[in-house]
Design an enzyme around this catalytic site. Structure first.
Site, short mmCIF file in Angstrom:
data_model
loop_
_atom_site.label_atom_id
_atom_site.label_comp_id
_atom_site.label_asym_id
_atom_site.label_seq_id
_atom_site.Cartn_x
_atom_site.Cartn_y
_atom_site.Cartn_z
CG HIS A 1 -2.11 0.71 0.98
ND1 HIS A 1 -2.04 1.69 1.86
CD2 HIS A 1 -3.25 0.59 0.13
CE1 HIS A 1 -3.30 3.08 1.81
NE2 HIS A 1 -3.77 2.21 1.24
CE LYS B 1 -1.64 5.17 -0.25
NZ LYS B 1 -1.99 4.11 -1.11
CG ASP C 1 19.45 11.56 -10.10
OD1 ASP C 1 18.46 10.04 -11.24
OD2 ASP C 1 19.45 12.34 -10.33
CG HIS D 1 -6.54 8.82 -0.20
ND1 HIS D 1 -5.28 8.24 -1.19
CD2 HIS D 1 -7.14 7.26 0.12
CE1 HIS D 1 -5.12 6.44 -0.38
NE2 HIS D 1 -5.96 6.21 -0.29
CE LYS E 1 -4.25 6.19 3.17
NZ LYS E 1 -5.62 7.03 3.27
CG ASP F 1 2.92 19.77 21.75
OD1 ASP F 1 2.16 18.90 21.19
OD2 ASP F 1 4.10 19.13 22.26
C1 LIG Z 1 -8.21 2.62 2.88
O1 LIG Z 1 -9.38 2.33 3.32
C2 LIG Z 1 -10.04 2.65 2.59
C3 LIG Z 1 -11.48 1.71 3.31
O2 LIG Z 1 -11.37 0.31 3.40
C4 LIG Z 1 -10.08 1.56 1.22
O3 LIG Z 1 -10.83 1.47 -0.26
C5 LIG Z 1 -8.43 1.88 0.64
O4 LIG Z 1 -8.12 0.94 -0.32
C6 LIG Z 1 -7.35 2.33 1.43
N1 LIG Z 1 -6.11 2.70 0.79
C7 LIG Z 1 -5.97 3.32 0.59
C8 LIG Z 1 -6.51 3.42 -1.49
O5 LIG Z 1 -5.16 4.14 0.68
#
Ligand SMILES: *[C@@H]1O[C@H](CO)[C@@H](O)[C@H](O)[C@H]1NC(C)=O
Ligand SMILES: *[C@@H]1O[C@H](CO)[C@@H](O)[C@H](O)[C@H]1NC(C)=O
Ligand SMILES: *[C@@H]1O[C@H](CO)[C@@H](O)[C@H](O)[C@H]1NC(C)=O
Ligand SMILES: *[C@@H]1O[C@H](CO)[C@@H](O)[C@H](O)[C@H]1NC(C)=O
Ligand SMILES: *[C@@H]1O[C@H](CO)[C@@H](O)[C@H](O)[C@H]1NC(C)=O
Length: 446
Positions: free
Chosen positions: A156, A158, A163, A370, A372, A377
């Site tokens: 998952h 990214k 370089d 989306h 994350k 502080d």
């Molecule tokens: C994050 O969670 C959602 C819901 O479960 C999911 O659809 C998604 O693929 C997950 N990841 C991403 C793409 O960030």
């Protein structure tokens, strides 16, 4: 005779001290590279088409950042990715806002014949492999990491390493929607070979596993790192003294010295003294994808604990969209009920909804926040994982943790910039305080 013994002992002692000094790896306390190259760290964002904030807080786009990185590249680009849908053939729509994604793919394909382009991607891929076929035909090297077989998870992560010098890390997938229809946040660090080399080690682990290997235990020393939460890399970023490190998940992918992503999240929370602001798409105290169901409350417990013991103010900005599971609201309501000003308990939750017009509604899997990240502080944490158990136990993800608390410089720190992003979103018209009686239907209709 006594003198001879003493002299021998002294010689042995001195020799072993010298040897120890020579052989012990040291964490550099000053930048090893020439200080002439300015190391820049920049927050980058994708703001979905049509979203408007009454705020002066803006950052360069992720689209522009990826173009810049490709423009800077002289020898190599390594990309860790979940899936690829940079053209909108996947949706069968003719979306004008897909042009950015298509430009990225085209530029990358052009570079594939000239530079070393390596792509690690999750497998098995459910959707179209069109982009990857084009890149492969253009000369890129692609390896699929079979996470289902390795850990029952997914790749998952990214990030980009260019370089062995510049990096990008953040929430955006290699998806045209991530550039114009989905709200994303990431960061680019230019001219920082130490950090790029370290992220390169995480990439090499994916590359190794993509070659059909099983997970080594322990990992060979070439994957080890000196930089972690206890001994971060110390260097100036934007001319500001900084301590940085990269964390990684799942634990079985962490070579010696690497901080596990969950450990980094828990320690950043533990270190906070006045506030913790969190913006994540999904937040669940469960193993989201495990059957039978399993409860997983490591992060949830930590938040309640710091809120209670240290009276730290906690804010969670969570995404709400058509695919949100109703049970997420149930658990968030439980967390948000830890609010009692008289007892100095202050956890608050808001839900961020990205509105969609009828045309935007036709685009599948889009119009969502989306992000994350977490900002306290003291620290900025920029990650790639949803916040539920699976992402820390089985799924591959990583994060950059930046500490610039020692800064005396008037320039804004990454922490203060990220805090401004959070406050902009928290106070915007798109976020709604979660109340005990609220349901999804209501939220998606406002
Ligand atoms: C994050 O969670 C959602 C819901 O479960 C999911 O659809 C998604 O693929 C997950 N990841 C991403 C793409 O960030
Ligand atoms: C990297 O540093 C060099 C100087 O060593 C500078 O010329 C260049 O503009 C910097 N690159 C970026 C992207 O900041
Ligand atoms: C990738 O390209 C090579 C030729 O360079 C070809 O042999 C191979 O089949 C291609 N792989 C895929 C998955 O298209
Ligand atoms: C952040 O840096 C400061 C000063 O450099 C240091 O005292 C502090 O322990 C660091 N905090 C964390 C969580 O690494
Ligand atoms: C921006 O401010 C105007 C006027 O104060 C208000 O009508 C509008 O809803 C605000 N927009 C957002 C997105 O917050």
């Amino acid at each position: 005779r006594c003198l001879i013994v003493l002299a021998t002992v002294a010689t042995v002692l001195l020799t072993s001290m010298a040897l120890y000094y020579l052989l012990t790896p040291r964490v550099p306390s000053s930048p090893p590279a020439p200080s002439s190259s300015l190391r820049l760290i920049v927050l980058v964002e994708s703001i979905p088409e049509g979203l408007e904030f009454n705020s002066s807080t803006t950052h360069p786009s992720i689209f522009q950042a990826w173009l810049n990185l490709m423009d800077e590249a002289q020898s190599s680009i390594d990309i860790a990715s979940f899936y690829w849908t940079l053209t909108n053939e996947d949706t069968g729509t003719h979306e004008p806002t897909a042009i950015q994604g298509e430009t990225i793919l085209k530029t990358l394909a052009e570079l594939s014949g000239k530079l070393s382009i390596r792509i690690a991607v999750n497998s098995p891929q459910e959707s179209q492999r069109l982009d990857l076929r084009l890149l492969n035909d253009s000369g890129a090297d692609i390896r699929a990491v079979n996470m289902r077989e390795l850990t029952s998870g997914i790749l998952h992560t990214k990030f980009w390493v260019v370089d062995k010098k510049h990096i990008y890390i953040g929430s955006a997938n290699m998806d045209w929607r991530s550039l114009t229809q989905v709200k994303e946040l990431g960061t680019v660090v230019y001219n920082c070979s130490c950090l790029a080399t370290d992220l390169g080690k995480i990439f090499e682990a994916y590359w190794f596993l993509g070659g059909g290997q099983t997970i080594p235990s322990p990992w060979p020393p070439s994957f080890s790192t000196l930089y972690n939460k206890d001994t971060p890399l110390q260097l100036p970023l934007n001319d500001t003294p900084s301590q940085v490190y990269l964390s990684s998940s799942p634990p079985s992918f962490c070579a010696t010295g690497r901080t596990q992503d969950l450990q980094s999240i828990l320690s950043v929370m533990d270190d906070a003294q006045s506030f913790i602001y969190i913006a994540v798409m999904n937040y669940l105290p469960t193993m989201e994808f495990t059957h039978p169901r399993r409860y997983w409350a490591d992060i949830d417990t930590q938040l309640r604990q710091v809120a209670y013991e240290k009276q730290v103010k906690v804010r969670l900005l969570i995404s709400c969209w058509a695919s949100t599971q109703p049970v997420m609201l149930t658990f968030l309501k439980s967390l948000a009920s830890v609010y009692n000003p008289k007892s100095q308990l202050d956890i608050q939750v808001r839900l961020f909804v990205v509105p969609a017009n009828p045309k935007q509604k036709e685009i599948p899997f889009t119009r969502v926040n989306h992000n994350k990240y977490m900002v306290t502080d003291k620290i900025a944490y920029i990650g790639t994982s949803n916040w539920s158990g699976d992402y820390f136990v089985r799924t591959a993800g990583s994060a950059l943790v930046v500490n610039q608390t020692a800064s005396q410089s008037p320039a804004p720190t990454v922490q203060s910039q990220l805090k401004a992003v959070f406050e902009r979103d928290w106070n915007s018209a798109y976020s709604t305080p979660l109340t005990q009686h609220m349901d999804l239907k209501y939220l998606l209709e406002i």
